[in-house]
Structures are given as structure tokens and as C-alpha cells.
Scaffold this motif. Sequence first.
Motif, PDB file in Angstrom:
ATOM      1  N   LEU A   1      -0.943   4.446  -1.260  1.00 26.37           N
ATOM      2  CA  LEU A   1      -2.240   4.399  -0.585  1.00 26.37           C
ATOM      3  C   LEU A   1      -2.050   4.406   0.923  1.00 26.37           C
ATOM      4  O   LEU A   1      -1.053   3.885   1.435  1.00 26.37           O
TER       5      LEU A   1
ATOM      6  N   LEU B   1       0.828  -1.208   0.000  1.00 24.39           N
ATOM      7  CA  LEU B   1       0.000   0.000   0.000  1.00 24.39           C
ATOM      8  C   LEU B   1       0.856   1.248   0.000  1.00 24.39           C
ATOM      9  O   LEU B   1       0.579   2.220  -0.710  1.00 24.39           O
TER      10      LEU B   1
ATOM     11  N   THR C   1      -2.348   3.231   4.755  1.00 24.60           N
ATOM     12  CA  THR C   1      -2.265   1.869   5.286  1.00 24.60           C
ATOM     13  C   THR C   1      -3.283   1.588   6.382  1.00 24.60           C
ATOM     14  O   THR C   1      -3.441   0.441   6.782  1.00 24.60           O
TER      15      THR C   1
END
Length: 716
Positions: free
Chosen positions: A208, A203, A210
Motif C-alpha cells: 500500500l 504499508l 505510505t
Amino acid sequence: MSSETTTTTTTTTTDAASRAASKRFEGLLTVRTKAIKGKGAWYWAHLEPILLPHPDTGLPKSVKLKCSLCHSLFSASNPSRTASEHLKRGTCSNFTSSLPSPLPISSITPSSNRKRPCSSNHSLPMIEYSHPLTLSGGKDDFSALAMFQDSVKKLKSPKTSPGPALSKDQVNSAFHLLFDWFYDSFGSVSLSALHHPKFQAFLTQVGLPTHLRRELSGPRLHSRFGEAKADSEARIRDAMFFQLASDGWKNAAAAAAAATHCFPLCCAEGEGFVKFLVNLPNGTSVFQKAFFTGGVDNSKYAEEVLWETVTAVTGTGVQRCVGIVADKFKAKALRNLEVQHHWMVNTSCQVQGFASLIKDFSRQLPLFRSVVEGCLKVGRAQEMDCGGGLIRVPSPKCDPLRNFHVVLPLLEDVLSCARVMQMVVMEDVFKVVCMEDPLAREVAGMVQSEGFWNELEAVYSLVKLVRGMVQDVEAERPLIGRCLPLWEELRGKVKEWCGKYNIVEGPVEKIVDKRFRKNYHPAWAAAFILDPLYLIKDASGKYLPPFKCLTREQEKDVDKLLTRLATREEAHVVLMELMKWRSEGLDPLYAQAVQMKQRDPVTGKMKVANPLSSRLVWETCLSEFKSLGKIAVRLIFLHATSCGFKSNWSFMRKISANKQSRVALERAQKMIYIAAHAKLERRDFSSEEEKDAELFAMSGSEDGMLAEVYADAPLV
């Protein structure tokens, strides 16, 4: 040799070399693709196959390996050697610095004992050595030293994260797809798996966030659950009637039996974990609920839960629920509900009915007892362990005839070790043992007896026959009109089995008939008569219902059932229309259209082209049968099995038994609902274990194909 012949030969040679190069290139690309996904050697992340064209013809000439770090080209004949010489030995100047992982021990080389002066930014100096190092922790310390030096390098030359950051819309889109996948796969993918360090690193790598727990259990979960729930309720409201399917009424012994494949896999989901589905007339099913019964297993409790579920689905219009199918034969509960509600048809699951035959044979057929006792003696004779205890012997505390699933592996092992055991008993060492051990003498006699192996093969063959029927029923999920033909098919196979192994038919047929009567429901005969799929063409060309296939008692059952399902005012009309149906049947053209079959591309079996046409014929072409038609459309659509799909939600039992918070239980139930709804939408009835086994089998075949590619392709 003429110039034309020379040209032709050259062209042929060039074409062959071109094809070989292309084949080699495609093989290397396949290997590299699998390696990048984590299923191959590490060096493919840095080596890229390149197809070089011929300067004159433009056709593929040769295959090279290109280093993605320094863009050097190498021969593709031995990628492993190329990786060792170019990457590991330090020939590639960019290899070491490009790796985010610790440096390999081989990359730490002795150097001069000079100290580097501190740079202007006061960063730490790199440590160099002029002699071989001996560290206190042994050679494993070189990895720690490499990690330490890598940290120093990062402090000296800090690098920004690779690539631009994702926009807010991209993050939201990625999260939407990720959470959809997780919700749809819930049960096979655990919540804790999302907190795995490597998944968290992934991620981070793609940019992105986590922290997923709050997102998973927050508004997204409630929104997805609301959408799935609204869709299911709308589809139930649109249907004129439905059937309730209940799967999970079993005890711990049945669950253990299912785990060993003696009973169907769909039942091995943990004790008392019951799920409810709603079967709709259009051939689809929607998920209703799942809950843990707490181990309560009695008919009255089952009756209450079943009826509460019916009223929860229908509200005040309970007559829309025309029947219930349950996976365990709760005879009293199902019968009581039928008595109280005359329009209902409540049956037991055919999967359980067939599977119970194995238990019946093991308890009532003397052949099973003699074979099991013989195999137990073979298994308990330590001298006959086939070199390493390959024969699995059940615990002495377990009664193998009452719990046949525990002894089935023993039979399989003895059968597979037949040749080995026959050789062992001929050895002098074993003959000496036989002189002192009566059990060894008895085992030797059995192993050398042809009758023992014939009986063992007969028992195992019968078990395999019944299990095959169970698997077919589980896969096909037949309607109740198919029940009578299925039992006739079973009787035919058992009769053939008796003839093949010279078994007296009477006792075996008696056991099958007893199980048939225990599971039989009059609706089987009525649906068989009313379903146009089973109409038979007579000498005059008419397609008539197969009354001649019924016994006299079954004909009476049809009359009684139809009278019960009809209203009091329409009962006599239904019987009159049944007589007309018996004498006139269906127009041949429509009958042939209903019975049209096509080959299933997956299984290769012939299947009905349009399974819904039987019901549609009654609603359109047979409109003159007003009273009988209303019963027929409801009756012939009923499912004979309760196993809508296979799931793995055994963790729910732990949550319920440990009395977790109400909020946690509610969230888990919502995730289960979403996952079940998605499975039924995809018409995915298989389990994750079956899919994994299939994928592994496919991987094996792909590896074999790759081996053929490498064997045929010349080294370039």
C-alpha cells in the motif's frame, strides 16, 4: 490377563496419549499465534507445531516442531532449545539468508584469510576473517558489520518484492477499511501514529502507498463527514421531539478531580471542552457538535451557547426541544431558559449531583476533618513511610477538605499500610524516636488506637459507597423518573452506614437532604408519577401511580409543572386527566408488560426488558388522556445524565488555544464528528482506557489458562 482386557487397557492408554498430544498441540498453536502477533518469542516465526497421527489408529500420537525454512522435524519438548541449536547455531542453512534484519553476532565466524575473486558482474567481494575481530566501537559494531554485509549480499543478489502487487481495486478497498477504522477511532489513534516508521514499513510490506495525509484530509474526509451529518440530521427530523445533552461545563479543579476518580471519568476531558448530543425518543443519541469555550465559565455565556445550539438543531421549530440536561449545575442559565420557554425541562446531571456529595461530606462532616488530619500526621511522619514512601501525601498548599480528591490517595495508602505501621510502632527504634519527637508519639498513639482505624474505615467506606452510586448512574444512564428512587436508595445505604459504624444519623442526613434540594427538579416527581414503570399494585389489583411516595410539596410541584408545560387552553384539562390517572391507573396486563424485567448478560443485574414501553403505552393504550399524554411522552423520556459517551479529544484545546489555521480546525472537528457518530452508532459509552484495562485483565486470565495447559500436558 485376557486379550479383551489387554485390548481395553491399550485403548485407554492410547486415548489418554492422544488427548495429551492434542492438548499440547493446541497449547503450542496458541503460543505461536500470540508470538506472531508480537507477544512472544522470535523463533515461533520459523517453528510450526505439527500433530503426527498413529499409523494404525489415525489418532494423534505426538507433537513435533517443523522448521519452515528447511522442513526439518524436531521434538516439541523444548522449543527454546530447538531454536538455539537449530537456528542460532547455524544448523539451518536457510535461516541466516532468510532474515531481512541484521545478522546476529554469533553468526559471524572466523574463516580463511583468502580473498574472493570479483565476479563477472563486478559486485563487491565479501570480507572474511581468519582471526577474532576487535572493532573500534566494541561489540555493538558487530551489528553494524552485519548490516553492512547484508547490504552487500542484497547488491550481489537483488530480489524482487515478495508476492504479486495489489490491484487498484484491492488498494482502494484496503484504503477504505483503513480510513474507516482511523476516522471511527479518532482521538484514541493520533494522526501522527500513521507516520510511525514501523507502520509505514507495514504499508510497504502489504503493497500500500505510505503517503496518507492527503487521503485522510481530502475528499474521503469530506464524504464521510457528509454521510454522518446527513444521517444525524435525518434522524433528528424524523423525531417529534428531543432533548439536548451538554457535557463539559466545568473548571480545571473539577477536571483534576475527575482524573483521580473522585468525579466520573467522563468529565476528565480538559478544561472548557464541551460536547453536545441530541437524545431521541427511540432511545438513541446523535452527536451535534463539540467546541472549546476558551475557559469562559459564567452562567450568561452558558445560556447563550445552549440556546444557540437549540436553534441550530431545530431551526424555527424550537418547541421540539423539550429540555436540556447539563453536567454542571448552571442553575441560573437553565432556570432562565425554562422561564423564557415554558415547554422546556432543564435539569442538572445526576452524576455530578451524587459526586458533589463527597465534597459536601468532607467540608461539613467533622468525622472527615478528624480522619484527614490524622492521616496527614501519619503521612508526614517520615518514620512511618512503610519502607519506601508508599504513603502519598498531598502538597501543604492544597486544602484537603475543600479538594477532597487530593487526599483520597492518602487515606487509601494509610488504610493499606495499617498492619505494617502497627508493627513499626512496636519496634525499639521507633520507641526511641518517640521519646524525642512529639509528632511520632502522637502518631504512635493513633496507630495503636482502634478508634482511629474504625473512623478511617468509616470515612473510606462512605466515599466508596457514593462513588459506587456514581458509577452505577454513569453506567445505567437513567431517565429522570428514576431520580427520586435513586436518592431514596442512597438514603437507605447511608442509614445502614450510620448503623454499621455507630455514626449519629442527623448530621449525615442533613447533608444528603441539602444536596438533594439543590439538585431537585419538579420534573423528577412528575416523571415518577407518570411513568408506568413505577405504578404500584393496590389491594384491589389496580396499578396506580405512586403518589403516596411523594411529599405534599412534591405533589404540588407536579401540579405546577404540568400546568406550565401545557398550553393555556389545556392547563385545566391536564389537571383533570391527572386526577383520573391517579384513581384509575393502567390496565394490569399492560402495567405488567411495562415492568417486565430480564437479566442483563453483561452485568448480571435485572433490567427492564423494553425501556421504550413506558412511552409507547401513553401513545397507544392511554389515548383517552389526550392532553396529559402529550406531556407524559415528552417528560418520561428525558435523560437524567449528560454523559453520552467518553472521549479523549483534549488535543482540540491545544488547536483552539494556539489559533491554528481555520482549515486545520475544521478538519479536526469533522474527524471528531465522525468518531462520535460511530461511537453512538455502536452504543459504545466506555473510554479507551477502560477497554485497555479490560483487555489486559483478559490477557492475564488467558496466560493463566495457558500455564495450566502446559502444566497438565506431558512432554512429547
